[in-house]
Design a protein around this motif. Structure first.
Motif, PDB file in Angstrom:
ATOM      1  N   THR A 111      49.050  25.993  67.477  1.00  0.00           N
ATOM      2  CA  THR A 111      49.796  24.770  67.184  1.00  0.00           C
ATOM      3  C   THR A 111      49.869  23.922  68.449  1.00  0.00           C
ATOM      4  N   ILE A 112      49.576  22.660  68.296  1.00  0.00           N
ATOM      5  CA  ILE A 112      49.525  21.742  69.439  1.00  0.00           C
ATOM      6  C   ILE A 112      50.437  20.559  69.177  1.00  0.00           C
ATOM      7  N   SER A 113      51.223  20.188  70.181  1.00  0.00           N
ATOM      8  CA  SER A 113      51.970  18.933  70.114  1.00  0.00           C
ATOM      9  C   SER A 113      51.374  17.986  71.149  1.00  0.00           C
ATOM     10  N   ILE A 114      51.046  16.791  70.691  1.00  0.00           N
ATOM     11  CA  ILE A 114      50.344  15.830  71.550  1.00  0.00           C
ATOM     12  C   ILE A 114      50.980  14.453  71.398  1.00  0.00           C
ATOM     13  N   THR A 115      51.064  13.739  72.523  1.00  0.00           N
ATOM     14  CA  THR A 115      51.653  12.395  72.466  1.00  0.00           C
ATOM     15  C   THR A 115      50.638  11.407  71.884  1.00  0.00           C
ATOM     16  N   ARG A 116      51.143  10.396  71.192  1.00  0.00           N
ATOM     17  CA  ARG A 116      50.259   9.478  70.465  1.00  0.00           C
ATOM     18  C   ARG A 116      49.415   8.611  71.384  1.00  0.00           C
ATOM     19  N   ASP A 117      50.031   7.957  72.350  1.00  0.00           N
ATOM     20  CA  ASP A 117      49.304   6.978  73.159  1.00  0.00           C
ATOM     21  C   ASP A 117      48.575   7.601  74.351  1.00  0.00           C
ATOM     22  N   SER A 118      49.256   8.443  75.086  1.00  0.00           N
ATOM     23  CA  SER A 118      48.644   9.007  76.294  1.00  0.00           C
ATOM     24  C   SER A 118      47.780  10.217  75.996  1.00  0.00           C
ATOM     25  N   ARG A 119      47.858  10.778  74.798  1.00  0.00           N
ATOM     26  CA  ARG A 119      47.082  11.963  74.391  1.00  0.00           C
ATOM     27  C   ARG A 119      47.349  13.156  75.303  1.00  0.00           C
ATOM     28  N   PHE A 120      48.582  13.234  75.773  1.00  0.00           N
ATOM     29  CA  PHE A 120      48.958  14.346  76.649  1.00  0.00           C
ATOM     30  C   PHE A 120      49.423  15.517  75.792  1.00  0.00           C
ATOM     31  N   ILE A 121      48.901  16.689  76.047  1.00  0.00           N
ATOM     32  CA  ILE A 121      49.304  17.876  75.295  1.00  0.00           C
ATOM     33  C   ILE A 121      50.633  18.363  75.862  1.00  0.00           C
ATOM     34  N   LEU A 122      51.687  18.221  75.065  1.00  0.00           N
ATOM     35  CA  LEU A 122      53.021  18.619  75.516  1.00  0.00           C
ATOM     36  C   LEU A 122      53.173  20.129  75.498  1.00  0.00           C
ATOM     37  N   ASP A 123      52.724  20.742  74.430  1.00  0.00           N
ATOM     38  CA  ASP A 123      52.874  22.190  74.320  1.00  0.00           C
ATOM     39  C   ASP A 123      51.810  22.732  73.389  1.00  0.00           C
ATOM     40  N   LEU A 124      51.572  24.010  73.533  1.00  0.00           N
ATOM     41  CA  LEU A 124      50.557  24.677  72.734  1.00  0.00           C
ATOM     42  C   LEU A 124      51.022  26.107  72.527  1.00  0.00           C
ATOM     43  N   THR A 125      51.004  26.543  71.289  1.00  0.00           N
ATOM     44  CA  THR A 125      51.417  27.918  71.027  1.00  0.00           C
ATOM     45  C   THR A 125      50.302  28.659  70.311  1.00  0.00           C
ATOM     46  N   HIS A 126      50.327  29.945  70.447  1.00  0.00           N
ATOM     47  CA  HIS A 126      49.324  30.798  69.806  1.00  0.00           C
ATOM     48  C   HIS A 126      50.059  31.921  69.107  1.00  0.00           C
ATOM     49  N   ALA A 127      49.799  32.082  67.806  1.00  0.00           N
ATOM     50  CA  ALA A 127      50.453  33.147  67.054  1.00  0.00           C
ATOM     51  C   ALA A 127      49.410  33.899  66.239  1.00  0.00           C
ATOM     52  N   THR A 128      49.454  35.200  66.299  1.00  0.00           N
ATOM     53  CA  THR A 128      48.518  35.992  65.499  1.00  0.00           C
ATOM     54  C   THR A 128      49.081  36.145  64.092  1.00  0.00           C
ATOM     55  N   HIS A 129      48.191  36.252  63.130  1.00  0.00           N
ATOM     56  CA  HIS A 129      48.585  36.397  61.732  1.00  0.00           C
ATOM     57  C   HIS A 129      48.055  37.717  61.205  1.00  0.00           C
ATOM     58  N   ARG A 130      48.641  38.134  60.093  1.00  0.00           N
ATOM     59  CA  ARG A 130      48.039  39.229  59.349  1.00  0.00           C
ATOM     60  C   ARG A 130      46.876  38.634  58.577  1.00  0.00           C
ATOM     61  N   ARG A 131      45.817  39.388  58.438  1.00  0.00           N
ATOM     62  CA  ARG A 131      44.660  38.869  57.708  1.00  0.00           C
ATOM     63  C   ARG A 131      45.032  38.667  56.248  1.00  0.00           C
ATOM     64  N   SER A 132      44.657  37.513  55.707  1.00  0.00           N
ATOM     65  CA  SER A 132      44.978  37.248  54.297  1.00  0.00           C
ATOM     66  C   SER A 132      43.767  37.563  53.426  1.00  0.00           C
ATOM     67  N   GLY A 133      43.991  37.568  52.114  1.00  0.00           N
ATOM     68  CA  GLY A 133      42.905  37.845  51.186  1.00  0.00           C
ATOM     69  C   GLY A 133      42.692  39.338  51.007  1.00  0.00           C
ATOM     70  N   SER A 134      41.744  39.667  50.160  1.00  0.00           N
ATOM     71  CA  SER A 134      41.454  41.090  49.914  1.00  0.00           C
ATOM     72  C   SER A 134      40.012  41.380  50.281  1.00  0.00           C
ATOM     73  N   MET A 135      39.767  42.627  50.607  1.00  0.00           N
ATOM     74  CA  MET A 135      38.412  43.026  50.986  1.00  0.00           C
ATOM     75  C   MET A 135      37.770  43.751  49.821  1.00  0.00           C
ATOM     76  N   THR A 136      36.500  43.525  49.615  1.00  0.00           N
ATOM     77  CA  THR A 136      35.776  44.217  48.556  1.00  0.00           C
ATOM     78  C   THR A 136      34.758  45.167  49.165  1.00  0.00           C
ATOM     79  N   GLU A 137      34.385  46.167  48.431  1.00  0.00           N
ATOM     80  CA  GLU A 137      33.361  47.100  48.888  1.00  0.00           C
ATOM     81  C   GLU A 137      32.027  46.386  48.948  1.00  0.00           C
ATOM     82  N   ILE A 138      31.241  46.714  49.914  1.00  0.00           N
ATOM     83  CA  ILE A 138      29.914  46.078  50.051  1.00  0.00           C
ATOM     84  C   ILE A 138      28.925  46.803  49.162  1.00  0.00           C
TER      85      ILE A 138
END
Ligand SMILES: [Zn+2]
Length: 168
Positions: A141-168
């Motif tokens: 997730t990134i927060s950025i200012t409109r005019d100066s395009r300065f990145i105010l903050d940036l976060t990184h969060a891991t997720h659990r994998r979504s969806g289901s897996m099928t046998e190959i």
């Protein structure tokens, strides 16, 4: 001669800001294999010594690495092992230098954030990526200012994998 604006020792009176330019004296050099002769200085307040390396991104480093080239190749998604081969250094050295660059970038970003306009509109958005493989999705997730395009903050969060897996 190099100039320094503060004493690097946290317990010193002049740690945050030193008075003028004559707050330290030169006490010679120490020889290093990687950087040659390194000038050494003594603080007139606390009496402790420091060198030009104390204020350097290469503090305590034993090998030189071209940071510009490292940043260019790293931002081109070159892997750590590939960087290690390209520079002729260990993977640990590459990780160490990327850590150093990261800390410098974070410090610079924090310092520049003080200069942003508080009334400037901000856009906050995120994108989903993955770390190592698609089995480890993450959201940045990134927060950025409109005019100066300065990145105010940036976060990184891991997720659990979504969806289901099928046998190959
Ligand atoms: Zn001092």
């Amino acid at each position: 001669m190099a100039t320094f604006s503060f004493c690097p020792h946290p317990g010193c009176l002049w740690h945050q800001e030193a008075p003028g330019e004559d707050w330290y004296i030169s006490v010679g050099y120490h020889q290093t294999k990687a950087f040659g002769p390194v000038p050494r200085f003594r603080c007139r307040s606390c009496g402790k010594t420091f060198s030009t390396q104390t204020f350097s991104i290469d503090y305590y480093a034993k090998r030189k690495v071209d940071y510009d080239r490292l940043l260019l190749l790293h931002s081109s998604s070159q892997s750590g092992r590939s960087l290690s081969r390209s520079f002729g250094v260990s993977c640990g050295t590459i990780i160490n230098r990327l850590d150093r660059l990261s800390r410098q970038a974070a410090a610079l970003q924090a310092r520049l954030r003080r200069e942003t306009r508080p009334d400037e509109p901000v856009c906050i958005d995120g994108f989903v990526s993955f770390t190592r493989s698609q089995f480890f999705p993450s959201e940045i997730t990134i927060s950025i200012t409109r005019d100066s395009r300065f990145i105010l903050d940036l976060t990184h969060a891991t997720h659990r994998r979504s969806g289901s897996m099928t046998e190959i």
